[in-house]
Design a protein around this motif. Sequence first.
Motif, mmCIF file in Angstrom:
data_model
loop_
_atom_site.group_PDB
_atom_site.id
_atom_site.type_symbol
_atom_site.label_atom_id
_atom_site.label_comp_id
_atom_site.label_asym_id
_atom_site.label_seq_id
_atom_site.Cartn_x
_atom_site.Cartn_y
_atom_site.Cartn_z
ATOM 1 N N UNK A 28 0.865 -1.175 0.000
ATOM 2 C CA UNK A 28 0.000 0.000 0.000
ATOM 3 C C UNK A 28 0.900 1.223 0.000
ATOM 4 N N UNK A 29 0.901 1.954 -1.118
ATOM 5 C CA UNK A 29 1.819 3.068 -1.231
ATOM 6 C C UNK A 29 3.248 2.596 -1.127
ATOM 7 N N UNK A 30 4.020 3.218 -0.252
ATOM 8 C CA UNK A 30 5.415 2.823 -0.075
ATOM 9 C C UNK A 30 5.631 1.778 0.994
ATOM 10 N N UNK A 31 4.541 1.211 1.521
ATOM 11 C CA UNK A 31 4.648 0.218 2.585
ATOM 12 C C UNK A 31 4.413 -1.186 2.040
ATOM 13 N N UNK A 32 5.146 -2.145 2.577
ATOM 14 C CA UNK A 32 4.994 -3.549 2.214
ATOM 15 C C UNK A 32 4.785 -4.366 3.478
ATOM 16 N N UNK A 33 3.803 -5.263 3.460
ATOM 17 C CA UNK A 33 3.604 -6.192 4.564
ATOM 18 C C UNK A 33 4.073 -7.564 4.102
ATOM 19 N N UNK A 34 4.854 -8.234 4.952
ATOM 20 C CA UNK A 34 5.488 -9.485 4.555
ATOM 21 C C UNK A 34 5.846 -10.290 5.781
ATOM 22 N N UNK A 85 8.898 0.142 5.445
ATOM 23 C CA UNK A 85 8.770 1.360 4.651
ATOM 24 C C UNK A 85 9.815 1.313 3.548
ATOM 25 N N UNK A 86 9.369 1.076 2.333
ATOM 26 C CA UNK A 86 10.281 0.915 1.202
ATOM 27 C C UNK A 86 11.002 2.214 0.846
ATOM 28 N N UNK A 87 10.461 3.329 1.281
ATOM 29 C CA UNK A 87 11.015 4.623 0.865
ATOM 30 C C UNK A 87 11.844 5.296 1.943
ATOM 31 N N UNK A 88 12.103 4.595 3.031
ATOM 32 C CA UNK A 88 12.821 5.212 4.147
ATOM 33 C C UNK A 88 14.015 4.376 4.560
ATOM 34 N N UNK A 89 14.921 4.137 3.629
ATOM 35 C CA UNK A 89 16.115 3.369 3.934
ATOM 36 C C UNK A 89 17.013 4.086 4.920
ATOM 37 N N UNK A 91 21.009 4.422 6.878
ATOM 38 C CA UNK A 91 22.368 4.551 6.354
ATOM 39 C C UNK A 91 22.885 3.226 5.810
ATOM 40 N N UNK A 92 22.423 2.113 6.411
ATOM 41 C CA UNK A 92 22.845 0.801 5.926
ATOM 42 C C UNK A 92 21.982 0.336 4.757
ATOM 43 N N UNK A 93 21.052 1.202 4.346
ATOM 44 C CA UNK A 93 20.168 0.949 3.206
ATOM 45 C C UNK A 93 19.170 -0.184 3.451
ATOM 46 N N UNK A 94 19.021 -0.569 4.706
ATOM 47 C CA UNK A 94 17.986 -1.552 5.017
ATOM 48 C C UNK A 94 16.664 -0.830 5.195
ATOM 49 N N UNK A 95 15.571 -1.521 4.918
ATOM 50 C CA UNK A 95 14.264 -0.909 5.025
ATOM 51 C C UNK A 95 13.773 -1.015 6.458
ATOM 52 N N UNK A 96 13.379 0.084 7.085
ATOM 53 C CA UNK A 96 12.968 0.031 8.490
ATOM 54 C C UNK A 96 11.660 -0.730 8.683
ATOM 55 N N UNK A 97 11.614 -1.532 9.727
ATOM 56 C CA UNK A 97 10.387 -2.213 10.123
ATOM 57 C C UNK A 97 9.579 -1.240 10.966
ATOM 58 N N UNK A 98 8.360 -0.928 10.530
ATOM 59 C CA UNK A 98 7.569 0.089 11.219
ATOM 60 C C UNK A 98 6.325 -0.490 11.899
ATOM 61 N N UNK A 99 6.087 -1.781 11.746
ATOM 62 C CA UNK A 99 4.981 -2.447 12.442
ATOM 63 C C UNK A 99 5.248 -3.946 12.433
#
Length: 287
Positions: A28-34, A85-89, A91-99
Amino acid sequence: MLDQFTDNPKRQPEAARPHCDEPVLGRLGGLTVKLAETPAEIEAAKRLRYAVFHEERGKTGAAGANAELDEDAFDAHCDHLIVVDEKAGTESKSRPVIATYRLMNRKMAERAGRFYSAAEYDIASLLKRHKDLSFLEFGRSCVAPGYRDKRTVELLWHGSWAYVRRHGHDVMFGCASFEGTDPAVHAEALSLLGEQALAEDEWQVSAVAPSVSLPILAPEAYQARRALRSLPPILKGYLRLGAIFAREAVIDHAFGTVDVLVLLPVARLNPRYVRYYGADAGRHKAD
């Protein structure tokens, strides 16, 4: 058999092991659930849990041996549902887990020694009564500050529903919490659950820890609308979905909460939400 489970789950080395070939459940938008696929993703979920449960809410239970991780012996046996959040990498370029949500089915519980909720409720008796149904326990739900909005919650629910449909589960359950250990503070909200959404006998579960019976107040002693407004957001969501509740609320001194057991049989889900997310969980399906 689950009624023969020990009280102490067996700790095993942690390993990422999503139970399907397609870990991405929706976007959904820039977010991915996985489902978490790597040890790094599981660690990120634990760091989020630590930030929310320990730093923000001041909990003392389940802090891991490693600094800034919320972890316990159940983690190694569960699937970890995460929203990134796919759009909020970083410094290590990993995608932050936000939920995140932690998911445990019967086989996982057998390996762990018991369901997490069994420390507070007699889950074994419920499973015996419904031995032909597939149960899935939800736990450790949290969302990062700045993402506590409709979009994130909607995607987290979508991922949960997609997981349930993919694996054919019949019943979702788990504990939800009120802040603090004094049930009187939440007497109206707890009474609302006891008056309007109490589980029938076939779904009832007895507490095995210090508890209070619901409802606490008589219907004429509180205002239902005010009680509804005072419910934690996650419990409001469960009610809208059609959840039912055990007749006792447990006082969890380790985590500083009053806990209620939530039961969501798939057959009883509010048809409105089934239509919204899709019977096949297709609303936010990943391309």
